[in-house]
Scaffold this motif. Structure first.
Motif, PDB file in Angstrom:
ATOM      1  N   PRO A 248       0.814  -1.222   0.000  1.00 48.01           N
ATOM      2  CA  PRO A 248       0.000   0.000   0.000  1.00 48.01           C
ATOM      3  C   PRO A 248       0.843   1.265   0.000  1.00 48.01           C
ATOM      4  O   PRO A 248       1.945   1.300   0.556  1.00 48.01           O
ATOM      5  N   VAL A 249       0.312   2.295  -0.626  1.00 47.89           N
ATOM      6  CA  VAL A 249       0.966   3.596  -0.711  1.00 47.89           C
ATOM      7  C   VAL A 249      -0.026   4.658  -0.247  1.00 47.89           C
ATOM      8  O   VAL A 249      -1.132   4.759  -0.793  1.00 47.89           O
ATOM      9  N   ALA A 250       0.351   5.428   0.759  1.00 44.16           N
ATOM     10  CA  ALA A 250      -0.491   6.545   1.207  1.00 44.16           C
ATOM     11  C   ALA A 250      -0.384   7.679   0.195  1.00 44.16           C
ATOM     12  O   ALA A 250       0.708   8.018  -0.283  1.00 44.16           O
ATOM     13  N   GLN A 251      -1.514   8.277  -0.136  1.00 41.53           N
ATOM     14  CA  GLN A 251      -1.535   9.342  -1.130  1.00 41.53           C
ATOM     15  C   GLN A 251      -0.956  10.645  -0.568  1.00 41.53           C
ATOM     16  O   GLN A 251      -1.173  10.974   0.606  1.00 41.53           O
ATOM     17  N   PRO A 252      -0.204  11.387  -1.383  1.00 43.93           N
ATOM     18  CA  PRO A 252       0.298  12.689  -0.926  1.00 43.93           C
ATOM     19  C   PRO A 252      -0.864  13.648  -0.681  1.00 43.93           C
ATOM     20  O   PRO A 252      -1.921  13.539  -1.309  1.00 43.93           O
ATOM     21  N   LEU A 253      -0.641  14.573   0.229  1.00 43.86           N
ATOM     22  CA  LEU A 253      -1.698  15.514   0.614  1.00 43.86           C
ATOM     23  C   LEU A 253      -1.181  16.939   0.501  1.00 43.86           C
ATOM     24  O   LEU A 253      -0.105  17.272   1.004  1.00 43.86           O
ATOM     25  N   LEU A 254      -1.958  17.796  -0.156  1.00 39.17           N
ATOM     26  CA  LEU A 254      -1.680  19.222  -0.229  1.00 39.17           C
ATOM     27  C   LEU A 254      -2.656  19.926   0.710  1.00 39.17           C
ATOM     28  O   LEU A 254      -3.870  19.791   0.561  1.00 39.17           O
ATOM     29  N   ALA A 255      -2.134  20.652   1.702  1.00 37.22           N
ATOM     30  CA  ALA A 255      -2.992  21.291   2.693  1.00 37.22           C
ATOM     31  C   ALA A 255      -2.320  22.549   3.237  1.00 37.22           C
ATOM     32  O   ALA A 255      -1.086  22.647   3.270  1.00 37.22           O
ATOM     33  N   ASP A 256      -3.147  23.471   3.679  1.00 38.49           N
ATOM     34  CA  ASP A 256      -2.680  24.765   4.191  1.00 38.49           C
ATOM     35  C   ASP A 256      -2.415  24.644   5.690  1.00 38.49           C
ATOM     36  O   ASP A 256      -3.250  25.004   6.527  1.00 38.49           O
ATOM     37  N   LEU A 257      -1.236  24.151   6.059  1.00 39.16           N
ATOM     38  CA  LEU A 257      -0.919  23.917   7.466  1.00 39.16           C
ATOM     39  C   LEU A 257      -0.873  25.206   8.271  1.00 39.16           C
ATOM     40  O   LEU A 257      -1.279  25.251   9.438  1.00 39.16           O
ATOM     41  N   PHE A 258      -0.355  26.279   7.677  1.00 37.74           N
ATOM     42  CA  PHE A 258      -0.190  27.542   8.392  1.00 37.74           C
ATOM     43  C   PHE A 258      -1.418  28.447   8.296  1.00 37.74           C
ATOM     44  O   PHE A 258      -1.425  29.541   8.874  1.00 37.74           O
ATOM     45  N   PRO A 304       0.770   3.542   7.022  1.00 43.53           N
ATOM     46  CA  PRO A 304      -0.151   4.650   7.277  1.00 43.53           C
ATOM     47  C   PRO A 304      -1.298   4.691   6.276  1.00 43.53           C
ATOM     48  O   PRO A 304      -1.183   4.218   5.145  1.00 43.53           O
ATOM     49  N   SER A 305      -2.398   5.285   6.705  1.00 41.73           N
ATOM     50  CA  SER A 305      -3.516   5.543   5.809  1.00 41.73           C
ATOM     51  C   SER A 305      -3.231   6.813   5.011  1.00 41.73           C
ATOM     52  O   SER A 305      -2.223   7.483   5.213  1.00 41.73           O
ATOM     53  N   ASP A 306      -4.132   7.141   4.097  1.00 42.13           N
ATOM     54  CA  ASP A 306      -4.023   8.422   3.400  1.00 42.13           C
ATOM     55  C   ASP A 306      -4.239   9.544   4.410  1.00 42.13           C
ATOM     56  O   ASP A 306      -5.258   9.554   5.111  1.00 42.13           O
ATOM     57  N   PRO A 307      -3.322  10.479   4.521  1.00 43.77           N
ATOM     58  CA  PRO A 307      -3.537  11.587   5.468  1.00 43.77           C
ATOM     59  C   PRO A 307      -4.659  12.502   4.997  1.00 43.77           C
ATOM     60  O   PRO A 307      -4.918  12.642   3.799  1.00 43.77           O
ATOM     61  N   ALA A 308      -5.338  13.107   5.947  1.00 40.23           N
ATOM     62  CA  ALA A 308      -6.381  14.097   5.669  1.00 40.23           C
ATOM     63  C   ALA A 308      -6.156  15.294   6.590  1.00 40.23           C
ATOM     64  O   ALA A 308      -5.522  15.181   7.644  1.00 40.23           O
ATOM     65  N   TRP A 309      -6.675  16.430   6.203  1.00 45.12           N
ATOM     66  CA  TRP A 309      -6.469  17.681   6.926  1.00 45.12           C
ATOM     67  C   TRP A 309      -7.801  18.200   7.431  1.00 45.12           C
ATOM     68  O   TRP A 309      -8.835  18.060   6.770  1.00 45.12           O
ATOM     69  N   VAL A 310      -7.790  18.804   8.628  1.00 43.31           N
ATOM     70  CA  VAL A 310      -8.986  19.442   9.161  1.00 43.31           C
ATOM     71  C   VAL A 310      -8.585  20.748   9.832  1.00 43.31           C
ATOM     72  O   VAL A 310      -7.556  20.819  10.508  1.00 43.31           O
ATOM     73  N   GLN A 311      -9.368  21.775   9.586  1.00 42.45           N
ATOM     74  CA  GLN A 311      -9.150  23.049  10.281  1.00 42.45           C
ATOM     75  C   GLN A 311      -9.940  23.035  11.573  1.00 42.45           C
ATOM     76  O   GLN A 311     -11.156  22.806  11.578  1.00 42.45           O
ATOM     77  N   ILE A 312      -9.248  23.296  12.688  1.00 39.29           N
ATOM     78  CA  ILE A 312      -9.893  23.269  13.991  1.00 39.29           C
ATOM     79  C   ILE A 312     -10.546  24.604  14.306  1.00 39.29           C
ATOM     80  O   ILE A 312     -11.693  24.662  14.747  1.00 39.29           O
ATOM     81  N   ASP A 313      -9.819  25.683  14.089  1.00 39.48           N
ATOM     82  CA  ASP A 313     -10.348  27.015  14.321  1.00 39.48           C
ATOM     83  C   ASP A 313      -9.559  27.980  13.436  1.00 39.48           C
ATOM     84  O   ASP A 313      -8.875  27.553  12.506  1.00 39.48           O
ATOM     85  N   ALA A 314      -9.621  29.276  13.724  1.00 41.85           N
ATOM     86  CA  ALA A 314      -8.991  30.278  12.871  1.00 41.85           C
ATOM     87  C   ALA A 314      -7.465  30.250  12.919  1.00 41.85           C
ATOM     88  O   ALA A 314      -6.814  30.842  12.068  1.00 41.85           O
ATOM     89  N   VAL A 315      -6.893  29.548  13.895  1.00 39.66           N
ATOM     90  CA  VAL A 315      -5.437  29.585  14.040  1.00 39.66           C
ATOM     91  C   VAL A 315      -4.812  28.194  14.121  1.00 39.66           C
ATOM     92  O   VAL A 315      -3.592  28.077  14.293  1.00 39.66           O
ATOM     93  N   SER A 316      -5.574  27.113  14.033  1.00 38.09           N
ATOM     94  CA  SER A 316      -5.001  25.788  14.195  1.00 38.09           C
ATOM     95  C   SER A 316      -5.655  24.780  13.262  1.00 38.09           C
ATOM     96  O   SER A 316      -6.832  24.909  12.890  1.00 38.09           O
ATOM     97  N   SER A 317      -4.867  23.766  12.889  1.00 42.39           N
ATOM     98  CA  SER A 317      -5.349  22.694  12.021  1.00 42.39           C
ATOM     99  C   SER A 317      -4.644  21.408  12.412  1.00 42.39           C
ATOM    100  O   SER A 317      -3.693  21.424  13.190  1.00 42.39           O
ATOM    101  N   ALA A 318      -5.081  20.279  11.840  1.00 43.81           N
ATOM    102  CA  ALA A 318      -4.511  18.980  12.215  1.00 43.81           C
ATOM    103  C   ALA A 318      -4.450  18.077  11.000  1.00 43.81           C
ATOM    104  O   ALA A 318      -5.246  18.206  10.059  1.00 43.81           O
ATOM    105  N   ILE A 319      -3.480  17.164  11.007  1.00 45.42           N
ATOM    106  CA  ILE A 319      -3.376  16.106  10.009  1.00 45.42           C
ATOM    107  C   ILE A 319      -3.826  14.814  10.678  1.00 45.42           C
ATOM    108  O   ILE A 319      -3.329  14.449  11.753  1.00 45.42           O
ATOM    109  N   LEU A 320      -4.774  14.117  10.051  1.00 40.70           N
ATOM    110  CA  LEU A 320      -5.343  12.896  10.616  1.00 40.70           C
ATOM    111  C   LEU A 320      -4.924  11.684   9.805  1.00 40.70           C
ATOM    112  O   LEU A 320      -4.874  11.729   8.583  1.00 40.70           O
ATOM    113  N   LEU A 321      -4.626  10.582  10.523  1.00 36.63           N
ATOM    114  CA  LEU A 321      -4.332   9.307   9.883  1.00 36.63           C
ATOM    115  C   LEU A 321      -5.063   8.204  10.605  1.00 36.63           C
ATOM    116  O   LEU A 321      -5.352   8.328  11.793  1.00 36.63           O
TER     117      LEU A 321
END
Length: 321
Positions: A248-258, A304-321
């Protein structure tokens, strides 16, 4: 900026929220909505990067993998609705029948009109108003497997641009990723693959030529590769830790971490030295080999699974696996 375990994040998030989010991804792999801007969240730095106004830039389309489909009408579309295809037909077949074809787990789609040089002429035959998929296909060159990347005219299936990426260890399953890294209107392509036992990332800026006689896809495009990054012990494919599950290969993820309107690249890989999953975040410069922003080793799991991104609030976010 990152924490160990199964989520790299800026601020804590309740575990129930993580469970609900993951359940939502399982139960609803495609979300239907009539509001294409629902994901755009304003922060202190402006709007968060979601898709860069590219039609389908990556696996899952958005960093949260919502795969949002535009609203459709089966007969009489109004406003922003699209006409539903109720009687599909095969327009073209790019690779010969019987060929394995594309082995990436997704195919991105974008408008490359700003990458095309027509010598100053306005030519409708040069994909001026059409979308183009990006294919990666395995071919044997000199007895070795090579990855061949193509940009294809979505109207005619003709090859617009083609490059031999080089030798690969295994078939390339990681989907290419599209973005406009320098906001000039032209699209860049990120490719991720394993070569010589090393995870490798390349950023390409295709220069596409077309005239009244058609596409000029051949020739060397080596100067259009902006940079290459690799890791000496990391690999994309879990070829040793999961020998019975087709590597298995986890897919690359493009996300706005900052949350600053510009994306970063997140990769979930396997460390061959200890068989542990690792998460790496890379910046996306236009020149020079990037250095990781952060790196996290996961203490559990075989791949690992395919990573996903979630925005928590106006100043923080997370990468989920």
């Amino acid at each position: 900026m990152a924490s160990g375990g199964r989520a790299a994040q800026y601020a804590p998030i309740p575990i129930l929220g993580l469970i609900l989010l993951l359940l939502g991804q399982i139960l609803s792999p495609i979300a239907l909505t009539s509001d294409d801007g629902a994901e755009l969240v304003s922060t202190k730095n402006g709007d968060v990067w979601v898709d860069g106004d590219i039609e389908w830039p990556q696996f899952g389309r958005t960093p949260g993998h919502q795969s949002t489909v535009p609203p459709h009408s089966p007969s009489e579309p109004t406003g922003n609705e699209l006409l539903s295809i109720t009687d599909p037909v095969l327009n073209w077949r790019h690779y010969p029948e019987g060929d394995v074809g594309v082995e990436t787990l997704a195919v991105p789609l974008g408008n490359f009109s700003q990458n095309i040089d027509t010598g100053g002429l306005v030519l409708d035959s040069c994909a001026r108003d059409s979308l183009s998929p990006v294919f990666i296909h395995q071919e044997t060159v000199g007895g070795n497997p090579h990855a061949i990347m193509r940009i294809v005219d979505g109207d005619s299936s003709q090859i617009m641009w083609e490059v031999d990426i080089g030798t690969i260890d295994l078939e390339v399953k990681a989907s290419p990723v599209l973005l406009d890294v320098d906001d000039d209107g032209a699209l860049e392509v990120i490719v991720v693959y394993d070569s010589n036992g090393q995870a490798t990332v390349e950023l390409w800026s295709p220069y596409i030529e077309c005239d009244v006689t058609g596409w000029k896809a051949s020739g060397s495009h080596e100067t259009e590769r902006l940079w290459r990054w690799s890791h000496s012990t990391f690999e994309m494919a879990a070829d040793r830790t999961c020998q019975t599950c087709h590597r298995p290969v986890a897919q690359p993820l493009l996300a706005d971490l900052f949350l600053d309107g510009s994306p970063e690249l997140i990769l979930a890989m396997i460390d061959d030295s200890n068989d542990e999953p690792n998460i790496v975040a890379l910046p996306l410069p236009t020149t020079g080999t990037p250095s990781p922003i952060w790196e996290v080793t996961l203490d559990k799991g075989t791949h690992p699974s395919d990573p996903a991104w979630v925005q928590i609030d106006a100043v923080s976010s997370a990468i989920l696996l």
